[in-house]
Every structure is written in structure tokens, then in C-alpha cells.
Design an enzyme around this catalytic site. Structure first.
Site, PDB file in Angstrom:
ATOM      1  CG  ASP A 132       5.841   3.763   0.596  1.00 18.76           C
ATOM      2  OD1 ASP A 132       6.183   4.436   1.597  1.00 18.76           O
ATOM      3  OD2 ASP A 132       4.658   3.569   0.277  1.00 18.76           O
ATOM      4  CE1 TYR A 154      -3.613   2.612   0.643  1.00 19.72           C
ATOM      5  CE2 TYR A 154      -2.329   3.311   2.545  1.00 19.72           C
ATOM      6  CZ  TYR A 154      -3.370   3.522   1.661  1.00 19.72           C
ATOM      7  OH  TYR A 154      -4.166   4.638   1.794  1.00 19.72           O
ATOM      8  CE  LYS A 168       1.532   5.120   8.275  1.00 21.81           C
ATOM      9  NZ  LYS A 168       1.519   4.389   7.025  1.00 21.81           N
TER      10      LYS A 168
HETATM   11  C1  LIG Z   1       0.775   4.813   5.732  1.00 21.20           C
HETATM   12  C2  LIG Z   1       1.454   4.529   4.464  1.00 21.20           C
HETATM   13  C3  LIG Z   1       1.271   5.341   3.323  1.00 21.20           C
HETATM   14  C4  LIG Z   1       0.257   6.439   3.280  1.00 21.20           C
HETATM   15  O1  LIG Z   1       0.535   7.463   4.160  1.00 21.20           O
HETATM   16  P1  LIG Z   1      -0.656   8.476   4.547  1.00 21.20           P
HETATM   17  O2  LIG Z   1       0.027   9.463   5.437  1.00 21.20           O
HETATM   18  O3  LIG Z   1      -1.705   7.661   5.214  1.00 21.20           O
HETATM   19  O4  LIG Z   1      -1.125   9.086   3.283  1.00 21.20           O
HETATM   20  C5  LIG Z   1       2.044   5.090   2.216  1.00 21.20           C
HETATM   21  N1  LIG Z   1       2.931   4.079   2.201  1.00 21.20           N
HETATM   22  C6  LIG Z   1       3.113   3.270   3.264  1.00 21.20           C
HETATM   23  C7  LIG Z   1       4.121   2.175   3.181  1.00 21.20           C
HETATM   24  C8  LIG Z   1       2.370   3.451   4.414  1.00 21.20           C
HETATM   25  O5  LIG Z   1       2.530   2.612   5.432  1.00 21.20           O
END
Ligand SMILES: *Cc1c(COP(=O)(O)O)cnc(C)c1O
Length: 441
Positions: free
Chosen positions: A251, A156, A279
Site C-alpha cells: 500500500d 491504515y 494521494k
Molecule cells: C490515505 C491512505 C489510504 C486511504 O486513502 P483515501 O484516499 O483516504 O481513501 C490508504 N492507505 C494509506 C497508506 C494511506 O495513507
């Protein structure tokens, strides 16, 4: 478990106030929530409305206390309401909290992150992980002059249109939208590959290599539950990207500052071209970022032709909570403290499941872990999907009853913080053994 003098825990936990708050919320907010997983759809029941939190403990509107393993989905690595972060935030508040003009603290946070991630020479701050990955793929396309992006099934990357996709039938396929409202045309440049499958990705490059702008991956998957990369997988992606002039995009929105100071790229010794963060780097306020070597980042506006902007990007309040959080994780021994706690919980949960006779597979990388309700192994989405999600839902509610707040879905990770005490971890393990035994009756 923490005491609450005002509201002693009764044997039958009341959640009336949460239920009423949810009813009110559903009248004015779509689905009653501002992010779908919060609605408890995957586990059933009524979501708890949170009144406050401190350290590892969440308190709901009815005064029930829970040991929290969601941690706001990752950012709260120091625990809730950390005093150092709170002090930095109130200092920042005194000076006003948004100007739409550059501030020095953006440079400080950038210097801090670039000092930890050798792969990045320059960075840009945005407001979410979604923005980070959306911008990173635009940059990869702008830099290479190519259109295709490869992503992996079960990963994701936020909710940008072109990444809201699923694979069709077959091993490695062009994507189809996984959400209504996303035109096929938008996902027609996204290829979906199975995670941890070296042959499939080689095949994709053999067929489409010259058109691939970038390969986007969670270097430790955390959004199908925790699924680590198999030995050599990330290195193979690195090699294929280099050989074909494509960019490797990690990511690390979840893994950055979670699995260690230099993220998964340092842990596995594989250097991406572009890194996405989020995060932890905001310490619980909305911050995302993406960075790369200067040659790539200089393609961004105002220097280059790739456009990307943000009214609140680099917001001084969010930079302050981010910087205070990163200063705290740089303290000596921080990650070994975190590891000690995560290891203790993992070992305890293994033993609890064994004693209760419930077959589980636990995957863990540092302070990210998932207990899959199946014998395993879990190495990709198709194996993760074999989990008994109904049993997980029962376990989730049995743990809530016992004062432990886990993610309301099998396909999420448990996040440890350094604020979790050994007493809280041991109480969690005892609750888990009791909860697991209750599943069998
Ligand atoms: C949480 C997350 C996202 C999205 O981040 P948001 O701040 O919720 O838009 C993208 N990539 C990874 C791997 C994530 O864990």
C-alpha cells in the site's frame, strides 16, 4: 512568516469565523466534517476552516496564515495551487470534465506511473486510496483462489470493511472489527500481525500459509506516525509470500512518489506483486490506483472474473492534475530539493527539543516525518502507543498559535513540499523551540 496586508496578525489570534463555520457545519454534516481527523478530536479545540492556500501557506477564514505540514494529508508535494497544475486543470476543464468513456490522458498517466514502478505492467485508476486497497485485496483473492489477508497493526489502508480491524490479545491473531457496523464474519478472513516482527509473520505463514491470498502492508508505515521497516523485514515478507504462493501487496498510497519516484519498493529494493497508489498521483484531486504484472491484472473485468468499476474512475480533470504533478516531480533534482528541506526541518526540530529539554523520538523517511513525544525507539504500534498524546496536543496548539499547522494527531506524519522555503522551515523550527519551552511552564 508570510505577510497579509489586509489582515495583519494580531497577538491574540481570532478564530471566530472558523468557530461559526464549524457550528453551521455541525448542523448539516455528521460531526461537522467529511473525514473524522479534521474535527481535531485528538487534540481538542475547534477545527480551522480554510479559505485558501498557496505554496506552503494555508489561510483560514479569519485571515490567519499558517505554514502547512499536512499538505492535504500527502498529495500537495508541490505545495498548494501550483501554477503548472492549475494550468493543466483549467485546460482540462475547457474540454468538459467527465464522459464515462475512455480518454487518452488515462493512458498517459498510466504510462508515466508504469515507467516508474517496474513491478507493475498494468494499472487501474479508482477514486481513492480506500478503493485501491479494497480492490487490490479482491484481486489477490481472485487470483489466488484463497481468502485470508494479513495486515499489520497500526497500518491504515482506508476504510474498507475487512481492513477496519484490530488484533485481539496475543501476538498474531484473527482480527476483530475496529468499527461498529462491520460484521465479525467480514473480518474473519483478516489476520493482524505486529509490524516489524519477523518471528510473528513466520509463525502466521507456518500455520496458515496455504490459505493466505495476500499480505498487505504500508512499506513505510505512515498512519501510526512514521515508522520505517526494520532492515530485512520487507525482504522476509517477500520471501514468505513467494514460498507460499501468496501475493505481496504494498500500500503505497502515501509513499508512492513521496519517498522517491519508484516509491518505497525502489527505496528498499523489494518487489511487491500488487501496488496501491493514491494521494500524490492525483495532485490533490480524488485519484487512487492499483497495479501489478499483466498476469494478475488480466484477472480484472472485462478480461477476467474479478469485478471492479467506477463511474468517475479515470476522470479527465483528476488525470490532468495528476499528470501535471507527476511531470513536476520528474524534474531533475526534485527529490533532492525535497530531501534538503525535510532534513533541515528534522535537524532543527531535534535541536529545538534538545534545547527545550523535551524528550522526543523523530522518525523520518524522506519528506515523511513524525516527532513522537517519548524517548523511543518507535518501531511498531505498541511502541508508538507509548507516546504522550496529551503533550502532543499541547504542542499542536502551541504551534498553531505560532502560525504552524501540524497534523491534529500524534499518529500522523508531517509532510514537506518543495514549496516550503528555507525561511518558512527556519521559522517553523524557531516556533517549535518556543512552543516546546512553553510546554514545560
Ligand atoms: C490515505 C491512505 C489510504 C486511504 O486513502 P483515501 O484516499 O483516504 O481513501 C490508504 N492507505 C494509506 C497508506 C494511506 O495513507
Amino acid at each position: 512568516m508570510a505577510e497579509n496586508a489586509d489582515n495583519p496578525q494580531t497577538p491574540t489570534r481570532s478564530t471566530e469565523k472558523s468557530a461559526a463555520a464549524y457550528e453551521s457545519a455541525r448542523k448539516v454534516l455528521a460531526g461537522g466534517v467529511n473525514s473524522p481527523v479534521r474535527a481535531f478530536g485528538a487534540v481538542g479545540g475547534t477545527p480551522l476552516f480554510i479559505a485558501r492556500a498557496k505554496g506552503a501557506v494555508l489561510v483560514d477564514m479569519d485571515g490567519n496564515e499558517y505554514i502547512d505540514y499536512v499538505g492535504s494529508w500527502g498529495p500537495m508535494i508541490l505545495g498548494h495551487a501550483d501554477e503548472r497544475v492549475a494550468a493543466a486543470a483549467s485546460k482540462a476543464l475547457d474540454k468538459g470534465w467527465s464522459y464515462g468513456a475512455p480518454t487518452e490522458i488515462e493512458t498517459r498517466l498510466a504510462e508515466c506511473i508504469l515507467g516508474d514502478f517496474e513491478s507493475m505492467e498494468k494499472i487501474r485508476f479508482v477514486n481513492s486510496g480506500t478503493e485501491a486497497t479494497m480492490s487490490a485485496i479482491r484481486l489477490a483473492r481472485g487470483f489466488t483462489g484463497r481468502d485470508y489477508i494479513v495486515k499489520f497493526e497500526g497500518c491504515y489502508h482506508g476504510h474498507a470493511d475487512s481492513l477496519l480491524v484490530k488484533g485481539g490479545s496475543g501476538l498474531a491473531t484473527f482480527a476483530t472489527p475496529s468499527s461498529a457496523g462491520v460484521p465479525e464474519a467480514v473480518t474473519s478472513c483478516t489476520i493482524v500481525a505486529p509490524y516489524n516482527d519477523v518471528d510473528a509473520i513466520r509463525q502466521i505463514f507456518a500455520q496458515h500459509g496455504k490459505k493466505i491470498a495476500g499480505v498487505l502492508i504500508e512499506p513505510v508505515a505512515g498512519n501510526m506516525g512514521c515508522v520505517p521497516p526494520i532492515e530485512g523485514f520487507l525482504a522476509e515478507l517477500r520471501k514468505l509470500c513467494t514460498d507460499h504462493g501468496s501475493l505481496l501487496i504494498f500500500d503505497e498510497v502515501m509513499t508512492g512518489y513521496r519517498v522517491g519516484l519508484g516509491g518505497a519498493q525502489q527505496l528498499y529494493g523489494v518487489t511487491p506483486d500488487i501496488t496501491c497508489l493514491g494521494k500524490v498521483i492525483g495532485g490533490g484531486l480524488p485519484v487512487g490506483a492499483y497495479g501489478a504484472r499483466a498476469e494478475i491484472m488480466d484477472k480484472l473485468s472485462p478480461l477476467g472474473p474479478v469485478y471492479q468499476a467506477g463511474t468517475l474512475s479515470g476522470n479527465p480533470l483528476a488525470m490532468a492534475t495528476g499528470l501535471a504533478t507527476l511531470q513536476a516531480v520528474h524534474e531533475k533534482g526534485f527529490y533532492s530539493q525535497l530531501e534538503m528541506r525535510a532534513a533541515r526541518l528534522a535537524e532543527g526540530l531535534e535541536a529545538a527539543a534538545r534545547h527545550a529539554g523535551v524528550p522526543i523520538t523523530q522518525n523520518r523517511v524522506g519528506s515523511m516525518a513524525t516527532v513522537f513525544f517519548q524517548p523511543g525507539p518507535v518501531t511498531d504500534w505498541s511502541s508508538a502507543a507509548r507516546s504522550d498524546t496529551k503533550l502532543y496536543a499541547k504542542f499542536f496548539h502551541a504551534m498553531l498559535e505560532r502560525g504552524v499547522y501540524l497534523a491534529p494527531s500524534q499518529y500522523e506524519v508531517m509532510f514537506m513540499s518543495v514549496a516550503h522555503t528555507f525561511e518558512q522551515i527556519d521559522a517553523t523550527i524557531a516556533a517549535a523551540e518556543d512552543a516546546l519551552r512553553s510546554l514545560k511552564s
